[in-house]
Design an enzyme around this catalytic site. Structure first.
Site, PDB file in Angstrom:
ATOM      1  N   ALA A 141      22.051 -24.311  34.871  1.00 25.62           N
ATOM      2  CA  ALA A 141      21.920 -25.138  35.928  1.00 25.62           C
ATOM      3  C   ALA A 141      23.227 -25.663  36.744  1.00 25.62           C
ATOM      4  O   ALA A 141      23.293 -26.409  37.853  1.00 25.62           O
ATOM      5  CB  ALA A 141      21.313 -26.354  35.800  1.00 25.62           C
ATOM      6  N   LEU A 148      25.851 -27.407  35.706  1.00 24.42           N
ATOM      7  CA  LEU A 148      26.001 -28.683  35.853  1.00 24.42           C
ATOM      8  C   LEU A 148      27.380 -29.319  35.267  1.00 24.42           C
ATOM      9  O   LEU A 148      27.756 -30.686  35.564  1.00 24.42           O
ATOM     10  CB  LEU A 148      25.163 -29.152  34.787  1.00 24.42           C
ATOM     11  CG  LEU A 148      23.479 -29.271  34.898  1.00 24.42           C
ATOM     12  CD1 LEU A 148      22.659 -29.434  33.864  1.00 24.42           C
ATOM     13  CD2 LEU A 148      23.033 -29.753  36.327  1.00 24.42           C
ATOM     14  N   ASN A 200      34.152 -26.360  34.293  1.00 22.85           N
ATOM     15  CA  ASN A 200      33.689 -25.230  33.440  1.00 22.85           C
ATOM     16  C   ASN A 200      33.175 -24.157  34.087  1.00 22.85           C
ATOM     17  O   ASN A 200      32.051 -24.037  34.622  1.00 22.85           O
ATOM     18  CB  ASN A 200      32.559 -26.209  32.508  1.00 22.85           C
ATOM     19  CG  ASN A 200      31.768 -25.041  31.404  1.00 22.85           C
ATOM     20  OD1 ASN A 200      32.022 -23.661  31.747  1.00 22.85           O
ATOM     21  ND2 ASN A 200      31.067 -25.416  30.456  1.00 22.85           N
ATOM     22  N   VAL A 201      34.272 -23.121  34.207  1.00 17.55           N
ATOM     23  CA  VAL A 201      33.854 -22.005  35.064  1.00 17.55           C
ATOM     24  C   VAL A 201      32.916 -21.382  34.820  1.00 17.55           C
ATOM     25  O   VAL A 201      31.990 -21.077  35.780  1.00 17.55           O
ATOM     26  CB  VAL A 201      35.229 -21.103  34.976  1.00 17.55           C
ATOM     27  CG1 VAL A 201      35.058 -19.786  36.027  1.00 17.55           C
ATOM     28  CG2 VAL A 201      36.393 -21.914  35.375  1.00 17.55           C
ATOM     29  N   ALA A 202      32.349 -20.990  33.652  1.00 16.57           N
ATOM     30  CA  ALA A 202      31.382 -20.179  33.203  1.00 16.57           C
ATOM     31  C   ALA A 202      29.864 -20.952  33.664  1.00 16.57           C
ATOM     32  O   ALA A 202      29.158 -20.219  34.336  1.00 16.57           O
ATOM     33  CB  ALA A 202      31.100 -20.155  31.777  1.00 16.57           C
ATOM     34  N   HIS A 247      24.446 -35.060  32.318  1.00 14.65           N
ATOM     35  CA  HIS A 247      23.460 -34.167  31.719  1.00 14.65           C
ATOM     36  C   HIS A 247      23.791 -34.350  30.070  1.00 14.65           C
ATOM     37  O   HIS A 247      22.952 -34.296  29.473  1.00 14.65           O
ATOM     38  CB  HIS A 247      23.173 -32.689  32.029  1.00 14.65           C
ATOM     39  CG  HIS A 247      24.309 -31.812  31.737  1.00 14.65           C
ATOM     40  ND1 HIS A 247      25.601 -32.001  32.484  1.00 14.65           N
ATOM     41  CD2 HIS A 247      24.541 -30.780  30.790  1.00 14.65           C
ATOM     42  CE1 HIS A 247      26.398 -31.087  31.943  1.00 14.65           C
ATOM     43  NE2 HIS A 247      25.897 -30.401  30.943  1.00 14.65           N
ATOM     44  N   GLU A 297      34.615 -36.769  23.757  1.00 16.29           N
ATOM     45  CA  GLU A 297      33.648 -35.485  23.761  1.00 16.29           C
ATOM     46  C   GLU A 297      33.799 -35.003  22.395  1.00 16.29           C
ATOM     47  O   GLU A 297      33.385 -33.696  22.262  1.00 16.29           O
ATOM     48  CB  GLU A 297      34.660 -34.453  24.581  1.00 16.29           C
ATOM     49  CG  GLU A 297      34.469 -34.904  26.268  1.00 16.29           C
ATOM     50  CD  GLU A 297      33.201 -34.671  27.088  1.00 16.29           C
ATOM     51  OE1 GLU A 297      32.576 -33.477  26.875  1.00 16.29           O
ATOM     52  OE2 GLU A 297      32.894 -35.486  27.690  1.00 16.29           O
ATOM     53  N   HIS A 314      37.866 -28.544  27.436  1.00 17.58           N
ATOM     54  CA  HIS A 314      37.922 -29.182  26.245  1.00 17.58           C
ATOM     55  C   HIS A 314      39.298 -28.425  25.526  1.00 17.58           C
ATOM     56  O   HIS A 314      39.312 -27.201  25.715  1.00 17.58           O
ATOM     57  CB  HIS A 314      36.779 -28.938  25.329  1.00 17.58           C
ATOM     58  CG  HIS A 314      35.679 -29.618  25.442  1.00 17.58           C
ATOM     59  ND1 HIS A 314      34.255 -29.115  25.499  1.00 17.58           N
ATOM     60  CD2 HIS A 314      35.462 -31.020  26.043  1.00 17.58           C
ATOM     61  CE1 HIS A 314      33.467 -29.978  25.911  1.00 17.58           C
ATOM     62  NE2 HIS A 314      34.107 -31.319  26.058  1.00 17.58           N
ATOM     63  N   ASP A 362      39.481 -27.135  22.712  1.00 16.86           N
ATOM     64  CA  ASP A 362      39.075 -26.175  21.747  1.00 16.86           C
ATOM     65  C   ASP A 362      38.736 -24.784  22.837  1.00 16.86           C
ATOM     66  O   ASP A 362      38.428 -23.858  22.100  1.00 16.86           O
ATOM     67  CB  ASP A 362      37.755 -26.181  20.959  1.00 16.86           C
ATOM     68  CG  ASP A 362      36.449 -26.561  21.843  1.00 16.86           C
ATOM     69  OD1 ASP A 362      36.463 -26.283  23.064  1.00 16.86           O
ATOM     70  OD2 ASP A 362      35.528 -26.577  21.255  1.00 16.86           O
ATOM     71  N   CYS A 399      32.228 -23.813  19.914  1.00 10.74           N
ATOM     72  CA  CYS A 399      31.521 -24.739  20.347  1.00 10.74           C
ATOM     73  C   CYS A 399      30.151 -25.117  19.797  1.00 10.74           C
ATOM     74  O   CYS A 399      29.627 -26.207  19.819  1.00 10.74           O
ATOM     75  CB  CYS A 399      31.172 -24.683  22.064  1.00 10.74           C
ATOM     76  SG  CYS A 399      32.645 -24.305  23.135  1.00 10.74           S
TER      77      CYS A 399
HETATM   78  O1  SUG Z   1      29.925 -29.530  28.154  1.00  8.25           O
HETATM   79  N1  SUG Z   1      28.195 -26.688  29.090  1.00  8.25           N
HETATM   80  C1  SUG Z   1      29.030 -27.509  28.077  1.00  8.25           C
HETATM   81  C2  SUG Z   1      29.846 -26.361  27.136  1.00  8.25           C
HETATM   82  C3  SUG Z   1      30.351 -27.052  26.085  1.00  8.25           C
HETATM   83  C4  SUG Z   1      31.270 -26.184  25.155  1.00  8.25           C
HETATM   84  N2  SUG Z   1      31.718 -26.986  24.243  1.00  8.25           N
HETATM   85  C5  SUG Z   1      33.152 -26.902  23.669  1.00  8.25           C
HETATM   86  N3  SUG Z   1      34.109 -26.546  24.297  1.00  8.25           N
HETATM   87  N4  SUG Z   1      33.301 -27.504  22.377  1.00  8.25           N
HETATM   88  C6  SUG Z   1      29.834 -28.290  28.853  1.00  8.25           C
HETATM   89  O2  SUG Z   1      30.485 -28.192  29.775  1.00  8.25           O
HETATM   90  C7  SUG Z   1      26.904 -26.306  31.147  1.00  8.25           C
HETATM   91  C8  SUG Z   1      25.192 -26.620  31.276  1.00  8.25           C
HETATM   92  C9  SUG Z   1      24.638 -25.987  32.460  1.00  8.25           C
HETATM   93  O3  SUG Z   1      25.458 -25.881  33.299  1.00  8.25           O
HETATM   94  O4  SUG Z   1      23.525 -25.939  32.790  1.00  8.25           O
HETATM   95  C10 SUG Z   1      27.338 -27.107  29.957  1.00  8.25           C
HETATM   96  O5  SUG Z   1      27.014 -28.250  29.675  1.00  8.25           O
END
Ligand code: SUG
Length: 452
Positions: free
Chosen positions: A17, A19, A23-25, A135, A178, A257, A259, A376
């Site tokens: 989504a 969200l 967070n690039v991915a 979220h 976090e 993060h 990590d 993660c």
């Molecule tokens: O919080 N992604 C999580 C990924 C968490 C990774 N955790 C660590 N690095 N420890 C976040 O950004 C994406 C959900 C979405 O876009 O649908 C998400 O929440």
């Protein structure tokens, strides 16, 4: 002396989504069709691979999604099905927030302090408030209930509620937390378990008061004040706490993060040269705290850029101490496919002085596409043998329960989920049926709102 890893079971609504700003991915896969069944099976396979290496392994169950109480609090009314249908029509982005399977990344569930380091000899957990992302900010109450069901014995385990995300008047508090993703526990030997004393490297993105540097493009999720409060609550000896600020430029390049840019285990630390604001001092502090035992591998930008670290999740690998001695690095296959990264890993494990002796690449692609790598997906819980024996047994790995979970996923999970599928009221029923059965498999009792 076990350090257990508790992997988050990927929930049935795993979807893309977009969200998580920063967070690039997550943002670049927004709207893609996800594969919840594959995601859950990849997660179970990772846990099984670790268990078969002889690592103490457990599972944490997913949360109920879509989370109808969240939608009700936002003003949607009627039966649960009507609430979901109205949210889907009027505010699909709010439904997406209430539907994320983000609790799978249990490195963000809590920060954990083993009895050897805590003030009262119990294992302490502080649930992360995750307030930076709406979220994820809805996760803490259920996380606390779940952790209290898994680590139930108050004589051994203390599960603290999340730090307050806001003040009484609704303004943000000083605490952005976090969880374990911004905390690294190191020990003077190869053993990371709950019987040995450790030192605690807390990494924060910014200070809440506005002092110091902060990123300009993306949010700094972890505040210094939150980490300080966690250390105080858990009663960690201040002389064993180390503090480092994440480099704001790294956060602005997608390191949301710590990590994502450093990982440590025992006396081993793998870190990118641009991880921290005052990198030399941070490494010096760790070296001194471990009495010279530290083996640090600093990865230069010229070998692996911050962008490639974010793309491949080299630093989001799990470092585990094997029962027979030596450490293994558990990496995502994305790291193997990058020639520079795989070369670096190769030369690291062939260096006789390095405690990491082998590298294992695993496929967690579905999670990776949302910015979640192997590290993660798990919460590290350093335990003593006695504490491990006191964990709710159904949540600890066994070949039979693994097989039962694989069957359960195959029976309940959809193969694909497109953004518009979140509007399907049937998804809510499927999820509840699945979680109801899961609590029986894991022997957890009624932990979800819909079960009570
Ligand atoms: O919080 N992604 C999580 C990924 C968490 C990774 N955790 C660590 N690095 N420890 C976040 O950004 C994406 C959900 C979405 O876009 O649908 C998400 O929440």
């Amino acid at each position: 002396m076990p350090e257990a890893n508790f992997d988050g079971i990927v929930g049935p609504t795993h979807n893309y989504a977009g969200l998580s700003r920063g967070n690039v991915a997550s943002t670049s896969n927004q709207g893609a069709v996800s594969r919840p069944r594959d995601a859950a099976l990849q997660g179970l396979a990772k846990a099984a691979a670790l268990a078969r290496l002889g690592i103490a392994q457990g599972w944490l169950p997913p949360q109920e999604r879509p989370h109808v109480p969240t939608l009700r609090a936002l003003g949607f009314a009627g039966s649960d099905e009507v609430v979901v249908a109205n949210a889907a029509r009027e505010a699909p982005h709010l439904l997406a927030r209430a539907s994320s399977a983000s609790c799978m990344w249990t490195a963000n569930a809590a920060t954990v302090t083993p009895g050897a380091d805590s003030g009262d000899g119990r294992v302490h957990f502080t649930v992360a408030n995750l307030r930076a992302m709406p979220h994820r900010a809805i996760e803490p109450p259920q996380t606390a209930r779940t952790l209290r069901a898994v680590f139930a014995d108050p004589a051994r385990f203390a599960v603290h509620d999340a730090l307050p995300a806001t003040l009484d008047d609704g303004t943000p508090s000083a605490f952005g937390d976090e969880g374990a993703a911004n905390h690294t526990r190191l020990t003077a030997g190869d053993e990371p378990g709950g019987e040995v004393e450790g030192v605690h490297l807390f990494v924060f993105g910014a200070q809440a008061g506005g002092a110091g540097r902060r990123p300009s493009r993306y949010p700094a999720r972890q505040t210094l004040e939150a980490s300080q409060a966690v250390a105080a609550r858990h009663g960690i000896d201040p002389s064993r706490c180390l503090w480092a600020q994440q480099h704001p430029a790294a956060i602005d390049r997608g390191v949301f993060h710590n990590d994502v840019i450093s990982v440590g285990n025992g006396r081993f630390l793998l870190v990118h040269e641009h991880a921290f604001v005052d990198q030399a001092r941070a490494i010096d502090d760790v070296e001194r705290a471990l009495g010279g035992a530290l083996h640090v591998v600093t990865v230069p930008e010229s070998e692996v850029s911050v962008a490639d670290a974010v793309r491949t999740y080299l630093f989001n690998s799990q470092v585990v101490t094997l029962p027979a001695g030596g450490m293994a690095l558990i990496l995502p296959t994305e790291a193997e496919r990058h020639p520079g990264v795989s070369r670096l890993v190769e030369s690291m494990v062939s260096d006789a002085r390095c405690p990491v002796k082998s590298a294992i690449y695993l496929d967690v692609r579905e999670s990776m596409r949302n910015g979640g790598g192997p590290a993660c997906l798990r919460l590290r819980v350093p335990l003593t043998a006695g504490e491990l024996a006191d964990v709710t047994p159904g949540c600890l790995w066994s070949p039979d329960r693994h097989e039962a979970l694989v069957r359960w996923v195959r029976a309940h999970y959809r193969e694909e989920l497109a953004p518009q599928d979140l509007a399907d009221p049937q998804l809510l029923r499927e999820g509840r049926d699945a979680l109801d059965e899961l609590t029986r498999i894991l022997g957890l009792g009624a932990i979800y709102g819909f079960q009570r």
